[in-house]
Design a protein around this motif. Structure first.
Motif, PDB file in Angstrom:
ATOM      1  N   LEU A  43      26.101  15.957  35.553  1.00 29.69           N
ATOM      2  CA  LEU A  43      25.641  14.530  36.427  1.00 29.69           C
ATOM      3  C   LEU A  43      24.346  14.064  36.049  1.00 29.69           C
ATOM      4  O   LEU A  43      24.282  12.799  35.910  1.00 29.69           O
ATOM      5  N   LEU A  47      15.641  18.928  47.246  1.00 34.97           N
ATOM      6  CA  LEU A  47      15.807  17.589  48.031  1.00 34.97           C
ATOM      7  C   LEU A  47      15.746  18.065  49.732  1.00 34.97           C
ATOM      8  O   LEU A  47      16.637  19.118  49.942  1.00 34.97           O
ATOM      9  N   ASN A  98      24.477  13.733  52.314  1.00 31.72           N
ATOM     10  CA  ASN A  98      26.138  13.653  51.949  1.00 31.72           C
ATOM     11  C   ASN A  98      26.992  13.238  53.158  1.00 31.72           C
ATOM     12  O   ASN A  98      27.985  12.383  53.007  1.00 31.72           O
ATOM     13  N   GLU A 153      20.970  20.946  44.687  1.00 29.08           N
ATOM     14  CA  GLU A 153      20.034  19.983  45.121  1.00 29.08           C
ATOM     15  C   GLU A 153      18.751  20.571  44.714  1.00 29.08           C
ATOM     16  O   GLU A 153      17.724  20.101  45.154  1.00 29.08           O
TER      17      GLU A 153
HETATM   18  N1  GTP Z   1      26.534  14.810  46.138  1.00 29.24           N
HETATM   19  C1  GTP Z   1      26.422  16.248  45.881  1.00 29.24           C
HETATM   20  N2  GTP Z   1      26.073  17.210  46.681  1.00 29.24           N
HETATM   21  C2  GTP Z   1      26.093  18.223  46.380  1.00 29.24           C
HETATM   22  C3  GTP Z   1      25.854  18.835  44.927  1.00 29.24           C
HETATM   23  N3  GTP Z   1      25.828  19.960  44.812  1.00 29.24           N
HETATM   24  C4  GTP Z   1      25.341  20.650  46.048  1.00 29.24           C
HETATM   25  N4  GTP Z   1      25.421  19.677  47.076  1.00 29.24           N
HETATM   26  C5  GTP Z   1      25.363  19.685  48.274  1.00 29.24           C
HETATM   27  O1  GTP Z   1      24.073  19.759  48.766  1.00 29.24           O
HETATM   28  C6  GTP Z   1      24.000  20.332  50.017  1.00 29.24           C
HETATM   29  C7  GTP Z   1      22.894  21.559  50.312  1.00 29.24           C
HETATM   30  O2  GTP Z   1      22.703  21.754  51.590  1.00 29.24           O
HETATM   31  P1  GTP Z   1      21.741  22.785  52.172  1.00 29.24           P
HETATM   32  O3  GTP Z   1      21.695  24.031  51.242  1.00 29.24           O
HETATM   33  O4  GTP Z   1      22.149  23.104  53.625  1.00 29.24           O
HETATM   34  O5  GTP Z   1      20.275  22.379  52.422  1.00 29.24           O
HETATM   35  P2  GTP Z   1      19.765  20.657  52.762  1.00 29.24           P
HETATM   36  O6  GTP Z   1      20.560  20.213  53.692  1.00 29.24           O
HETATM   37  O7  GTP Z   1      19.384  20.010  51.942  1.00 29.24           O
HETATM   38  O8  GTP Z   1      18.816  21.485  53.706  1.00 29.24           O
HETATM   39  P3  GTP Z   1      17.161  21.908  53.340  1.00 29.24           P
HETATM   40  O9  GTP Z   1      17.239  22.243  52.046  1.00 29.24           O
HETATM   41  O10 GTP Z   1      17.019  22.919  54.329  1.00 29.24           O
HETATM   42  O11 GTP Z   1      16.430  20.823  53.539  1.00 29.24           O
HETATM   43  C8  GTP Z   1      25.301  20.981  50.318  1.00 29.24           C
HETATM   44  O12 GTP Z   1      25.997  20.060  51.488  1.00 29.24           O
HETATM   45  C9  GTP Z   1      26.245  20.785  49.068  1.00 29.24           C
HETATM   46  O13 GTP Z   1      27.526  20.476  49.204  1.00 29.24           O
HETATM   47  C10 GTP Z   1      26.301  17.615  44.094  1.00 29.24           C
HETATM   48  O14 GTP Z   1      26.380  17.886  42.853  1.00 29.24           O
HETATM   49  N5  GTP Z   1      26.567  16.416  44.628  1.00 29.24           N
END
Ligand code: GTP
Length: 395
Positions: free
Chosen positions: A227, A261, A268, A303
């Motif tokens: 990506l 992030l 999302n 992320e």
């Molecule tokens: N769009 C997108 N989402 C991704 C990717 N890889 C992981 N994710 C999403 O990133 C999200 C990570 O969520 P969490 O681990 O709960 O963390 P968060 O919502 O950022 O919460 P905090 O880290 O505590 O602030 C998940 O919903 C994954 O599906 C990607 O390549 N693209």
């Protein structure tokens, strides 16, 4: 076993045919790379020219001189065209076709040239050397963009070949008259052998170059995130080990940032997965701008990103992290005619003298966790235990 020119000619034709079939087969399997089609065509032309030259006293001048020389120039031009396609450059087909045609026409239709051996050798030599130098220049140009050992080797080989053509022309002009058929026969034998060697060299070189590029690209892809094009976890492991070892040798501090992030799941859910991907790319661009070219930035997964900062102490790492955090928070991200913003939490640590990357990552992760629990959109650190110092100089 005595060798005669016809046997060697047959061997030469067989060699070019084999390479032609091999390159055509490879081209048919991966149609995106038409360099191989050009090189297969170059083999067909080289074989045709060998046949024309081999029939020196059996076939008319138009075939053995005009066509033979023009077709061999066509082979060099086809190799040049393949070299251009190999580095994704446009091929001016006009040049590939027109220059050999022009040479053939000059040899065939210039008054008095049929009987003027010296003038013919000069004209043909100039045309061939020009074709070979075009290949050399194309290789040199492509090397500035992508470095390949085999392309540099081929560049030298074609340069040597151009010199050989010049020397051969000089010897031919000083040598025995063309009417001495026995000597001409021996010369033809030597020429066929040399042509065989040349044909094998450029074909093997080209195929090895294709392989080298493929290997390098596979290695690149294996170490990258699809990506953001940043290093992935595997690539980060490999590069960070090297950078850390070098820093230890130099006694320079190295710091590590782990960046995650905030509320990315909510982004999302609220804006969709594609916008989530855009946010990841925006962050990757901002991080690349905030870091130095010598820093190593990677998408560690999902992320989460991390960066290794050679020659950066804890204070410097904290300053870089703070700047990055602010830049990202300020960046508007477009969504359906409006904008929104996102934030990042960062754990920043200086790597200790006795720590490896894994241990430092765990400490940076702990700092990141602290940043998350302290409210997100902030930078936290974890104290270093023992600093990397300048190694003692013996004596
Ligand atoms: N769009 C997108 N989402 C991704 C990717 N890889 C992981 N994710 C999403 O990133 C999200 C990570 O969520 P969490 O681990 O709960 O963390 P968060 O919502 O950022 O919460 P905090 O880290 O505590 O602030 C998940 O919903 C994954 O599906 C990607 O390549 N693209």
């Amino acid at each position: 076993m005595p060798l005669d020119p016809p046997s060697v000619l047959v061997a030469l034709l067989a060699m070019h045919s084999l390479y032609m079939v091999l390159e055509l087969g490879m081209w048919l399997r991966r149609r995106d790379d038409d360099a191989l089609a050009f090189w297969a065509f170059a083999n067909a032309l080289a074989a045709t020219s060998a046949l024309c030259f081999g029939m020196r006293y059996a076939w008319p001048y138009v075939v053995t001189v005009s066509l033979g020389n023009a077709v061999l120039l066509g082979a060099w031009m086809a190799i040049w065209a393949g070299m251009r396609r190999f580095s994704q450059r446009r091929v001016p087909l006009f040049a590939v076709i027109a220059l050999p045609l022009l040479l053939g026409a000059v040899l065939q239709f210039t008054p008095g040239l049929h009987d003027n051996y010296v003038a013919r050798v000069v004209i043909v030599t100039v045309a061939w050397v020009a074709g070979l130098l075009l290949i050399v220049f194309e290789c040199a140009r492509a090397e500035r963009v992508e470095r390949l050992v085999m392309r540099r080797a081929l560049m030298v080989a074609f340069l040597v070949l151009a010199c050989f053509v010049l020397v051969r022309a000089g010897l031919t002009l000083r040598g025995p008259p063309a009417e001495d058929r026995m000597l001409v026969g021996q010369l033809a034998l030597v020429t066929f052998f040399v042509n065989m060697l040349i044909g094998m060299t450029w074909n093997l070189g080209l195929l090895m170059m294709v392989n080298e590029q493929l290997e390098a690209r596979l290695r690149w892809t294996a170490d990258r995130d699809g990506l953001t094009n940043l290093l992935n976890r595997r690539g980060f492991q490999e590069w960070s080990q090297r950078v850390l070892q070098r820093a230890r040798r130099d006694g320079a501090p190295v710091s590590l940032l782990v960046m995650d992030l905030d509320h990315f799941k909510t982004i999302n859910d609220q804006y969709g997965h594609d916008i989530g991907d855009d946010v990841l790319c925006v962050f990757s661009n901002i991080a690349q701008q905030a870091l130095r070219p010598t820093d190593i930035l990677a998408r560690h997964g999902g992320e989460e990103f991390c960066a290794l900062l050679p020659n950066a102490s804890e204070d410097e790492a904290l300053a870089v992290a703070e700047r990055l955090r602010c830049d990202f928070a300020k960046t508007p991200i477009p969504f359906e005619g409006q904008v929104f913003s996102a934030t990042v939490s960062i754990g920043a640590v200086e790597i200790g003298a006795d720590e490896d990357i894994g241990q430092a990552l765990r400490r940076a992760d702990a700092a990141l966790y602290q940043a998350k629990t302290n409210g997100r959109d902030r930078v936290e650190t974890q104290a270093i235990t023992s600093r990397i110092t300048m190694p003692a100089v013996a004596g």
